[in-house]
Enzyme design. Structure first.
Site, PDB file in Angstrom:
ATOM      1  N   LYS A  25      -2.623   5.933  -4.469  1.00 29.81           N
ATOM      2  CA  LYS A  25      -3.745   6.848  -4.194  1.00 29.81           C
ATOM      3  C   LYS A  25      -3.496   8.207  -4.841  1.00 29.81           C
ATOM      4  CE  LYS A  25      -3.684   4.709   0.400  1.00 29.81           C
ATOM      5  NZ  LYS A  25      -2.283   4.558   0.788  1.00 29.81           N
ATOM      6  N   HIS A  45      -7.478   9.549  -1.973  1.00 34.08           N
ATOM      7  CA  HIS A  45      -6.839   9.531  -0.649  1.00 34.08           C
ATOM      8  C   HIS A  45      -7.720  10.169   0.446  1.00 34.08           C
ATOM      9  CE1 HIS A  45      -2.474   9.153   0.969  1.00 34.08           C
ATOM     10  NE2 HIS A  45      -3.326   8.998   1.964  1.00 34.08           N
ATOM     11  N   ASP A  57       0.831  -1.203   0.000  1.00 33.77           N
ATOM     12  CA  ASP A  57       0.000   0.000   0.000  1.00 33.77           C
ATOM     13  C   ASP A  57       0.865   1.252   0.000  1.00 33.77           C
ATOM     14  OD1 ASP A  57      -2.922   1.117   0.706  1.00 33.77           O
ATOM     15  OD2 ASP A  57      -1.431   2.274   1.821  1.00 33.77           O
ATOM     16  N   TYR A 116       3.169   9.687  -0.460  1.00 35.78           N
ATOM     17  CA  TYR A 116       4.264   9.110   0.330  1.00 35.78           C
ATOM     18  C   TYR A 116       5.632   9.352  -0.325  1.00 35.78           C
ATOM     19  CZ  TYR A 116       0.365   6.452   2.401  1.00 35.78           C
ATOM     20  OH  TYR A 116      -0.823   6.079   2.982  1.00 35.78           O
TER      21      TYR A 116
HETATM   22  N1  LIG Z   1      -5.265   6.380   3.642  1.00 36.06           N
HETATM   23  C1  LIG Z   1      -4.701   7.118   4.566  1.00 36.06           C
HETATM   24  O1  LIG Z   1      -5.063   8.286   4.782  1.00 36.06           O
HETATM   25  C2  LIG Z   1      -3.598   6.536   5.402  1.00 36.06           C
HETATM   26  C3  LIG Z   1      -3.129   7.228   6.524  1.00 36.06           C
HETATM   27  C4  LIG Z   1      -2.113   6.645   7.273  1.00 36.06           C
HETATM   28  C5  LIG Z   1      -1.589   5.410   6.907  1.00 36.06           C
HETATM   29  N2  LIG Z   1      -2.054   4.764   5.800  1.00 36.06           N
HETATM   30  C6  LIG Z   1      -1.521   3.451   5.366  1.00 36.06           C
HETATM   31  O2  LIG Z   1      -1.587   2.541   6.457  1.00 36.06           O
HETATM   32  C7  LIG Z   1      -0.294   2.007   6.712  1.00 36.06           C
HETATM   33  C8  LIG Z   1      -0.124   1.648   8.169  1.00 36.06           C
HETATM   34  O3  LIG Z   1      -0.362   2.765   9.011  1.00 36.06           O
HETATM   35  P1  LIG Z   1       0.779   3.475   9.879  1.00 36.06           P
HETATM   36  O4  LIG Z   1       2.068   3.298   9.202  1.00 36.06           O
HETATM   37  O5  LIG Z   1       0.337   4.859  10.159  1.00 36.06           O
HETATM   38  O6  LIG Z   1       0.731   2.743  11.293  1.00 36.06           O
HETATM   39  P2  LIG Z   1       0.717   1.248  11.871  1.00 36.06           P
HETATM   40  O7  LIG Z   1       0.876   0.245  10.806  1.00 36.06           O
HETATM   41  O8  LIG Z   1      -0.451   1.164  12.779  1.00 36.06           O
HETATM   42  O9  LIG Z   1       2.002   1.270  12.806  1.00 36.06           O
HETATM   43  C9  LIG Z   1       3.282   1.395  12.286  1.00 36.06           C
HETATM   44  C10 LIG Z   1       4.266   1.580  13.458  1.00 36.06           C
HETATM   45  O10 LIG Z   1       4.236   0.433  14.313  1.00 36.06           O
HETATM   46  C11 LIG Z   1       5.534  -0.190  14.328  1.00 36.06           C
HETATM   47  N3  LIG Z   1       5.293  -1.636  14.247  1.00 36.06           N
HETATM   48  C12 LIG Z   1       4.867  -2.333  13.160  1.00 36.06           C
HETATM   49  N4  LIG Z   1       4.705  -3.635  13.477  1.00 36.06           N
HETATM   50  C13 LIG Z   1       5.028  -3.764  14.776  1.00 36.06           C
HETATM   51  C14 LIG Z   1       5.065  -4.871  15.673  1.00 36.06           C
HETATM   52  N5  LIG Z   1       4.734  -6.099  15.281  1.00 36.06           N
HETATM   53  N6  LIG Z   1       5.460  -4.637  16.958  1.00 36.06           N
HETATM   54  C15 LIG Z   1       5.820  -3.393  17.361  1.00 36.06           C
HETATM   55  N7  LIG Z   1       5.787  -2.300  16.556  1.00 36.06           N
HETATM   56  C16 LIG Z   1       5.403  -2.494  15.280  1.00 36.06           C
HETATM   57  C17 LIG Z   1       6.292   0.362  13.134  1.00 36.06           C
HETATM   58  O11 LIG Z   1       7.665   0.476  13.412  1.00 36.06           O
HETATM   59  P3  LIG Z   1       8.799  -0.310  12.539  1.00 36.06           P
HETATM   60  O12 LIG Z   1       8.649   0.149  11.114  1.00 36.06           O
HETATM   61  O13 LIG Z   1      10.073   0.130  13.171  1.00 36.06           O
HETATM   62  O14 LIG Z   1       8.515  -1.773  12.712  1.00 36.06           O
HETATM   63  C18 LIG Z   1       5.681   1.760  13.000  1.00 36.06           C
HETATM   64  O15 LIG Z   1       6.306   2.663  13.890  1.00 36.06           O
HETATM   65  C19 LIG Z   1       0.640   3.119   6.227  1.00 36.06           C
HETATM   66  O16 LIG Z   1       1.965   2.700   6.066  1.00 36.06           O
HETATM   67  C20 LIG Z   1      -0.054   3.524   4.949  1.00 36.06           C
HETATM   68  O17 LIG Z   1       0.228   2.599   3.916  1.00 36.06           O
HETATM   69  C21 LIG Z   1      -3.056   5.318   5.038  1.00 36.06           C
END
Ligand SMILES: NC(=O)c1ccc[n+]([C@@H]2O[C@H](COP(=O)([O-])OP(=O)(O)OC[C@H]3O[C@@H](n4cnc5c(N)ncnc54)[C@H](OP(=O)(O)O)[C@@H]3O)[C@@H](O)[C@H]2O)c1
Length: 262
Positions: free
Chosen positions: A63, A96, A33, A38
């Protein structure tokens, strides 16, 4: 659509994103994704090219960003994304955010891209029921996916019900709430019971709720952990106990779609 994918938000274009996507693909991830916002579509494309996996086995989402919206602008933005990714089609193209006054025209462009075979599926992100109603009023195609912030502290019940009633797949962004409440007692207790981690308990909660999740990790061990959720099952009662973490709007970690600074 693979039920679990790798999110790449905040991964730097170049080495960081290339290595993260390659390691995820090696671990068996088939769903990535990204988004033009990004700034790492080129790196995602490079990793895809350098992997041995046939293109048709991968599911790539990108997106259209807020300042790229409108009919003509979106068609141009799509070509830019496709070029950066080095692909000849996208699996899922999303709006988005619901930019007021723009998203219905943007949707027309997505419908055209879909009809032209340049995208396999089209959808939206951060749409509340009222945005979906407005979009669907004069849409030919109902969005196939709505990607929203969703995790145990933010259930988005109304949006989920609207999506279920209209055949729209819900996808969770920030499914782990960026690790904010891994120390919640119920998550710790269930993690111990199943010999898993709180992150895996949350991702299993998504899976059993029919929610597609896209946790982000640049770390190979955590990527592996996040994908290893298919060998245990939470009971209904345990799912209800996780549900009790819900804080509704207070659980948001990101902006509310109606208050976003467009
Ligand atoms: N459509 C939208 O508006 C929107 C907005 C925000 C995000 N997104 C999408 O959603 C994806 C995920 O959301 P997000 O990146 O905000 O947050 P998330 O996936 O909820 O959390 C990511 C964070 O958690 C850590 N992490 C991941 N797996 C872990 C585990 N098993 N144990 C401990 N820590 C862990 C990662 O660190 P490390 O990398 O160091 O492991 C990172 O700091 C994004 O990358 C993006 O593709 C979309």
């Amino acid at each position: 659509m693979p039920r679990l994918g790798l999110g790449v938000y905040k991964m730097e274009d170049g080495k960081e994103v290339v290595e993260a996507v390659k390691s995820a693909i090696e671990l068996g991830y088939r769903h990535i994704d990204t988004a033009s916002f990004y700034g790492n579509e080129e790196g995602v494309g490079k990793a895809i090219k350098e992997s041995d996996i046939p293109r048709e086995d991968l599911f790539i989402t990108t997106k259209v960003w807020n300042d790229e919206q409108g009919y003509e602008n979106t068609l141009e933005a799509f070509d830019r994304s496709l070029n950066k990714l080095g692909l000849d089609y996208i699996d899922l193209y999303l709006i988005h955010w619901p930019v007021p006054g723009k998203f219905t025209d943007t949707w027309k462009a997505l419908e055209k891209l879909y009809k032209d075979g340049k995208v396999k599926a089209i959808g939206v992100s951060n749409f509340l029921p009222h945005h979906l109603e407005e979009l669907m009023k004069d849409a030919e195609i109902t969005p196939m996916v709505n990607q929203i912030e969703l995790h145990p502290e933010l259930h988005q019940q109304q949006t989920r019900e609207f999506c279920a009633a209209n055949g729209i797949q819900v996808e969770a962004w920030s499914p782990l709430a960026k690790g904010k409440y891994f120390d919640a007692p119920v998550l710790k207790e269930l993690a111990e019971k199943y010999e898993k981690t709180p992150a895996q308990i949350i991702l299993r909660w998504d899976f059993q709720n029919d929610i597609v999740a896209i946790p982000k990790s640049t770390n190979k061990d955590r990527q592996q952990q996040n994908a290893d959720i298919f060998d245990f099952e939470l009971t209904e009662e345990e799912i209800k106990r996780i549900d009790e973490l819900n804080l509704d709007e207070k659980g948001r970690t990101g902006p509310h779609p109606d208050e976003f600074d467009y």
